[in-house]
Design a protein around this motif. Structure first.
Motif, PDB file in Angstrom:
ATOM      1  N   UNK A 203       1.158  -1.234  -0.459  1.00 44.95           N
ATOM      2  CA  UNK A 203       0.377   0.068   0.225  1.00 44.95           C
ATOM      3  C   UNK A 203       1.257   1.324  -0.138  1.00 44.95           C
ATOM      4  N   UNK A 204       0.381   2.366  -0.588  1.00 46.41           N
ATOM      5  CA  UNK A 204       1.303   3.427  -0.469  1.00 46.41           C
ATOM      6  C   UNK A 204       0.881   4.005   0.228  1.00 46.41           C
ATOM      7  N   UNK A 205       1.416   5.090   0.620  1.00 48.21           N
ATOM      8  CA  UNK A 205       0.674   6.427   2.210  1.00 48.21           C
ATOM      9  C   UNK A 205      -0.306   7.091   1.417  1.00 48.21           C
ATOM     10  N   UNK A 206      -0.182   7.551   0.384  1.00 51.21           N
ATOM     11  CA  UNK A 206      -1.370   8.467   0.071  1.00 51.21           C
ATOM     12  C   UNK A 206      -3.101   7.626  -0.516  1.00 51.21           C
ATOM     13  N   UNK A 207      -2.524   6.247  -0.640  1.00 50.69           N
ATOM     14  CA  UNK A 207      -3.716   5.819  -0.451  1.00 50.69           C
ATOM     15  C   UNK A 207      -4.097   5.206   0.866  1.00 50.69           C
ATOM     16  N   UNK A 208      -3.963   5.685   2.123  1.00 48.06           N
ATOM     17  CA  UNK A 208      -4.442   5.389   3.289  1.00 48.06           C
ATOM     18  C   UNK A 208      -4.852   6.791   3.142  1.00 48.06           C
ATOM     19  N   UNK A 209      -6.415   6.525   3.908  1.00 49.32           N
ATOM     20  CA  UNK A 209      -7.169   7.389   4.309  1.00 49.32           C
ATOM     21  C   UNK A 209      -6.609   7.602   6.120  1.00 49.32           C
ATOM     22  N   UNK A 210      -7.247   5.958   7.144  1.00 50.39           N
ATOM     23  CA  UNK A 210      -6.072   5.953   7.955  1.00 50.39           C
ATOM     24  C   UNK A 210      -5.460   4.142   8.340  1.00 50.39           C
ATOM     25  N   UNK A 211      -4.718   5.164   9.231  1.00 52.31           N
ATOM     26  CA  UNK A 211      -3.860   4.018   9.880  1.00 52.31           C
ATOM     27  C   UNK A 211      -3.751   4.085  11.246  1.00 52.31           C
ATOM     28  N   UNK A 212      -3.251   2.505  11.936  1.00 47.86           N
ATOM     29  CA  UNK A 212      -3.847   2.718  13.127  1.00 47.86           C
ATOM     30  C   UNK A 212      -2.778   1.331  13.775  1.00 47.86           C
ATOM     31  N   UNK A 213      -1.614   1.959  14.611  1.00 43.15           N
ATOM     32  CA  UNK A 213      -0.753   0.742  15.319  1.00 43.15           C
ATOM     33  C   UNK A 213      -2.177   0.783  16.910  1.00 43.15           C
ATOM     34  N   UNK A 214      -2.333  -1.252  16.518  1.00 43.40           N
ATOM     35  CA  UNK A 214      -3.162  -1.509  18.238  1.00 43.40           C
ATOM     36  C   UNK A 214      -1.184  -1.824  19.412  1.00 43.40           C
ATOM     37  N   UNK A 215      -1.986  -2.317  20.351  1.00 44.72           N
ATOM     38  CA  UNK A 215      -1.227  -2.006  21.080  1.00 44.72           C
ATOM     39  C   UNK A 215      -0.101  -3.709  21.231  1.00 44.72           C
ATOM     40  N   UNK A 216      -0.399  -4.939  20.457  1.00 42.01           N
ATOM     41  CA  UNK A 216       0.781  -5.496  19.482  1.00 42.01           C
ATOM     42  C   UNK A 216       2.375  -5.209  18.696  1.00 42.01           C
ATOM     43  N   UNK A 217       1.777  -3.138  18.143  1.00 42.62           N
ATOM     44  CA  UNK A 217       2.789  -3.210  17.185  1.00 42.62           C
ATOM     45  C   UNK A 217       2.053  -3.643  15.804  1.00 42.62           C
ATOM     46  N   UNK A 218       0.776  -3.962  15.834  1.00 39.63           N
ATOM     47  CA  UNK A 218       0.213  -4.309  14.750  1.00 39.63           C
ATOM     48  C   UNK A 218       0.024  -3.303  13.764  1.00 39.63           C
ATOM     49  N   UNK A 219      -0.151  -2.745  12.528  1.00 33.51           N
ATOM     50  CA  UNK A 219      -0.696  -2.092  11.723  1.00 33.51           C
ATOM     51  C   UNK A 219      -1.659  -2.119  11.348  1.00 33.51           C
ATOM     52  N   UNK A 220      -2.835  -1.135  10.968  1.00 35.34           N
ATOM     53  CA  UNK A 220      -4.191  -1.999   9.796  1.00 35.34           C
ATOM     54  C   UNK A 220      -4.343  -0.748   9.221  1.00 35.34           C
ATOM     55  N   UNK A 221      -4.484  -0.833   8.648  1.00 32.32           N
ATOM     56  CA  UNK A 221      -5.248   0.506   7.679  1.00 32.32           C
ATOM     57  C   UNK A 221      -6.647   0.275   7.141  1.00 32.32           C
ATOM     58  N   UNK A 222      -6.636   1.533   6.686  1.00 29.99           N
ATOM     59  CA  UNK A 222      -7.914   1.830   5.722  1.00 29.99           C
ATOM     60  C   UNK A 222      -7.994   2.935   4.565  1.00 29.99           C
TER      61      UNK A 222
END
Length: 286
Positions: A203-222
């Protein structure tokens, strides 16, 4: 001055005045209102409408009226914090509707609630049978607090004696395609780490609307494009699969060797690894 300009000036003036008064009263005025705050809010709105539309020509009188009704709840709230008697009188007390699994009919009548209304409040709490309730109280705000009987309460990890990790709030590291440096630094991560994680997802940064990192250090993106599917993080499932494979390999080694000492070593380590797997499964699968 034309009438429409006069009304516009009055409206802007009272928007500022009402904003200031609302900030003074705090967030409670916007959410859960006591009876006293409810009456004050209605009155303030009525005064503002009267003065804005020019029915009351003296704008100063309107401002003074709003200030009076705005400051009074502030001081009443201050007294309520200092005295429980004042707090009970102004904000009211909770009324028990169900006690020890039995509906308190007299209290229902006292608060002018019907049985249908009680059942409706219970349904809003996902409770459809009165017999499932141990205790229920109508709060001064009009909300119903419900305590289910022990046998009807959801099972928690504590009931099963499972160890679960503490969960921290997720950090928003990408918003509207822009990297948020402060949340990243809060969790001890860098832009380089973020970009590497995005590369793993393709995924390219400019295509990400929202990105979050949880308490386990995992990245999820919308993504902006809702039709695109982003794979879910695989770190924890891969870790569990690797541990299980190692444990299975130790068992195979124990079965295949003829050396008693080696067989004992493989078996012992296989059992230790299985114990470790049992302990981490609740943490990994959470």
């Amino acid at each position: 001055m034309p009438e429409w300009i006069n009304i516009l000036v009055r409206a802007i003036t009272f928007i500022i005045v009402l904003f200031a008064v609302t900030k003074l009263l705090g967030k409670k005025q916007l959410s859960e209102l006591s009876f006293f705050e409810y009456v004050s809010g209605i009155t303030i709105g009525s005064i503002a409408a009267e003065v804005v539309m020019g029915l009351e020509r003296n704008i100063l009188n309107g401002v003074l009226g709003i200030l009076a009704f705005g400051i009074t709840p502030y001081f009443v709230g201050f007294l309520a914090m200092k005295s429980k008697k004042v707090r009970n009188f102004v904000e009211g007390k909770g009324t028990v509707f169900i006690k020890n699994g039995k509906v308190m009919e007299d209290n229902l009548k006292k608060e002018k609630y019907t049985t249908d209304e009680l059942l409706e409040l219970l349904r809003k709490k996902n409770v459809f049978q009165v017999a499932d309730v141990e205790f229920a109280v109508l709060e001064p705000t009009g909300d119903l607090s419900v305590l289910l009987k022990k046998e009807n309460q959801p099972i928690t990890p504590k009931d099963l004696k499972l160890i679960v990790p503490s969960i921290k709030e997720p950090q928003t590291v990408i918003m509207d395609g822009v990297i948020m440096d402060e949340p990243l630094s809060t969790i001890g991560l860098s832009r380089r780490w973020l970009k590497s994680e995005l590369d793993k997802l393709g995924v390219a940064i400019e295509n990400v609307f929202l990105g979050q990192v949880d308490s386990y250090g995992q990245l999820t993106v919308d993504l902006y494009d809702d039709k695109l599917q982003v794979p879910s993080p695989q770190e924890k499932p891969l870790l569990l699969a690797t541990m299980k494979k190692c444990q299975a390999d130790l068992e195979i080694f124990a079965l295949s060797t003829q050396d008693p000492s080696a067989k004992s070593m493989y078996t012992k380590n296989s059992e230790k690894l299985q114990e470790a797997i049992n302990k981490v499964i609740p943490l990994i699968q959470n």
